[in-house]
Write an enzyme that holds these catalytic residues in place. Sequence first.
Site, PDB file in Angstrom:
ATOM      1  N   GLY A 183       7.268  -2.761  -3.432  1.00  0.00           N
ATOM      2  CA  GLY A 183       6.722  -1.375  -3.426  1.00  0.00           C
ATOM      3  C   GLY A 183       7.080  -0.373  -4.569  1.00  0.00           C
ATOM      4  N   ARG A 184       8.089   0.326  -4.254  1.00  0.00           N
ATOM      5  CA  ARG A 184       8.487   1.310  -5.281  1.00  0.00           C
ATOM      6  C   ARG A 184       8.847   0.527  -6.608  1.00  0.00           C
ATOM      7  NH1 ARG A 184      12.274   5.067  -1.997  1.00  0.00           N
ATOM      8  NH2 ARG A 184      12.399   3.255  -0.521  1.00  0.00           N
ATOM      9  N   MET A 194       0.694   5.442  -0.528  1.00  0.00           N
ATOM     10  CA  MET A 194      -0.245   6.658  -0.283  1.00  0.00           C
ATOM     11  C   MET A 194      -0.079   7.429  -1.576  1.00  0.00           C
ATOM     12  SD  MET A 194      -1.938   6.808   2.444  1.00  0.00           S
ATOM     13  CE  MET A 194      -2.669   8.433   2.292  1.00  0.00           C
ATOM     14  N   CYS A 221       3.165   3.706   8.781  1.00  0.00           N
ATOM     15  CA  CYS A 221       3.081   4.811   8.190  1.00  0.00           C
ATOM     16  C   CYS A 221       3.659   5.712   9.032  1.00  0.00           C
ATOM     17  CB  CYS A 221       1.835   5.344   7.395  1.00  0.00           C
ATOM     18  SG  CYS A 221       2.070   6.936   6.785  1.00  0.00           S
ATOM     19  N   GLN A 250      -6.393  -1.336   3.455  1.00  0.00           N
ATOM     20  CA  GLN A 250      -5.634  -1.042   4.634  1.00  0.00           C
ATOM     21  C   GLN A 250      -6.236   0.007   5.183  1.00  0.00           C
ATOM     22  OE1 GLN A 250      -1.701   1.239   4.597  1.00  0.00           O
ATOM     23  NE2 GLN A 250      -0.855  -0.961   5.345  1.00  0.00           N
ATOM     24  N   ASN A 273       8.893  -6.603   3.774  1.00  0.00           N
ATOM     25  CA  ASN A 273       8.755  -5.414   2.839  1.00  0.00           C
ATOM     26  C   ASN A 273       9.944  -4.543   3.146  1.00  0.00           C
ATOM     27  OD1 ASN A 273       7.009  -2.608   3.139  1.00  0.00           O
ATOM     28  ND2 ASN A 273       7.578  -3.378   1.053  1.00  0.00           N
ATOM     29  N   GLY A 274      10.366  -3.772   2.170  1.00  0.00           N
ATOM     30  CA  GLY A 274      11.509  -2.500   2.277  1.00  0.00           C
ATOM     31  C   GLY A 274      12.585  -3.037   1.256  1.00  0.00           C
ATOM     32  N   HIS A 290       7.740  -4.058   7.348  1.00  0.00           N
ATOM     33  CA  HIS A 290       8.874  -3.267   6.637  1.00  0.00           C
ATOM     34  C   HIS A 290       9.963  -3.195   7.595  1.00  0.00           C
ATOM     35  CE1 HIS A 290       9.688   0.769   4.596  1.00  0.00           C
ATOM     36  NE2 HIS A 290      10.595   0.221   4.554  1.00  0.00           N
ATOM     37  N   PRO A 327       0.922  -1.046   0.067  1.00  0.00           N
ATOM     38  CA  PRO A 327      -0.086   0.231  -0.140  1.00  0.00           C
ATOM     39  C   PRO A 327       0.946   1.462  -0.090  1.00  0.00           C
ATOM     40  CG  PRO A 327       0.132  -1.031   2.202  1.00  0.00           C
ATOM     41  CD  PRO A 327       0.665  -1.767   1.247  1.00  0.00           C
TER      42      PRO A 327
END
Length: 331
Positions: free
Chosen positions: A228-229, A14, A95, A65, A206-207, A166, A12
């Site tokens: 993620g990215r 933002m 977050c 989420q 994650n991360g 993460h 997820p």
Amino acid sequence: MTYQIHRVAIAPMMDWTDRHCRFLHRQLTRRALLYTEMVVADAVIQGARERLLGFDDTEHPVALQLGGSDPQKLAEAARIGEVFGYDEINLNVGCPSDRVQSGTFGACLMKTPVLVADCVAAMKASVSIPVTVKCRIGVDEQDPEPALDALADGVFAAGADALWVHARKAWLEGLSPRENRDIPPLDYNRVYRLKAKNPNKFIGINGGIQSLEEALDHIDHVDGAMLGRAAYHTPGILAGVDAAFYGDKPDAPDFAALIDAMADYAARHIERGGRLGHVTRHMVGLFHGLPGARRYRQILSTDATRPGAGPDVLKAAFAAIDFSRTDAEAA
């Protein structure tokens, strides 16, 4: 649905993983678990639900989420999410933005594992779909060893179906949300140790995962890997997920069919009053590394954002990609 099938998830994010982004990602992988952006429980309860929660049926499996720290509000928001058809409800405990700090949720909740457990228990009691948690390894001056163990022990005791970690601390003081994505060092081994202590619980990582090869390496130690990215900026890598992680027959991606699907989707969005740029902004990195990618990006960054732009712009951008030439000629 058995949670254990989710060996790969798209994090997820933002302002990024909205419904248009998720529709694109689903064209590339049938299997990966998709996540919404974080939606605050109060907004779910009081806000424009269709705008906040609406999604296309093709997005399944897709998780909602939630952000919040009030167990009863989270329970109500979770019920609403289940009615909307989500496959999973996830609680954000990671977050670090100013917004979540002012509301005392997100990464702030790492400091209150008992409250997190109460939130999970309330959500579990309100829905029949999986309830999961996404967290950091710690915040600020916390020692990640006891901090992460306390969080994990509490949420699993409360019935959480999975914990996605993460593998960085979040620094609530002194770092911006953007800096929190890069500056705190990654500690994958901390997550591996958590999994070793919880062999019968689903723990994903994650991360900083940049490729499917890196994700596969993590799967040797944990149950799932969350991209993620890398998935957002170079979504084409998702075309390899189903074969690499789920044993599906490897097939070359049919990009022409994908563009047709996205053009049809964009046309429907425009008919409902939306703009082409809402959809194409997530597609800029789709052909990263292929010949013609620079021209493709230019068209999407200019023509697709003009008033009245239609799906023909997307097809014109796709026509700039030359699949017959070598990668050495790529933009």
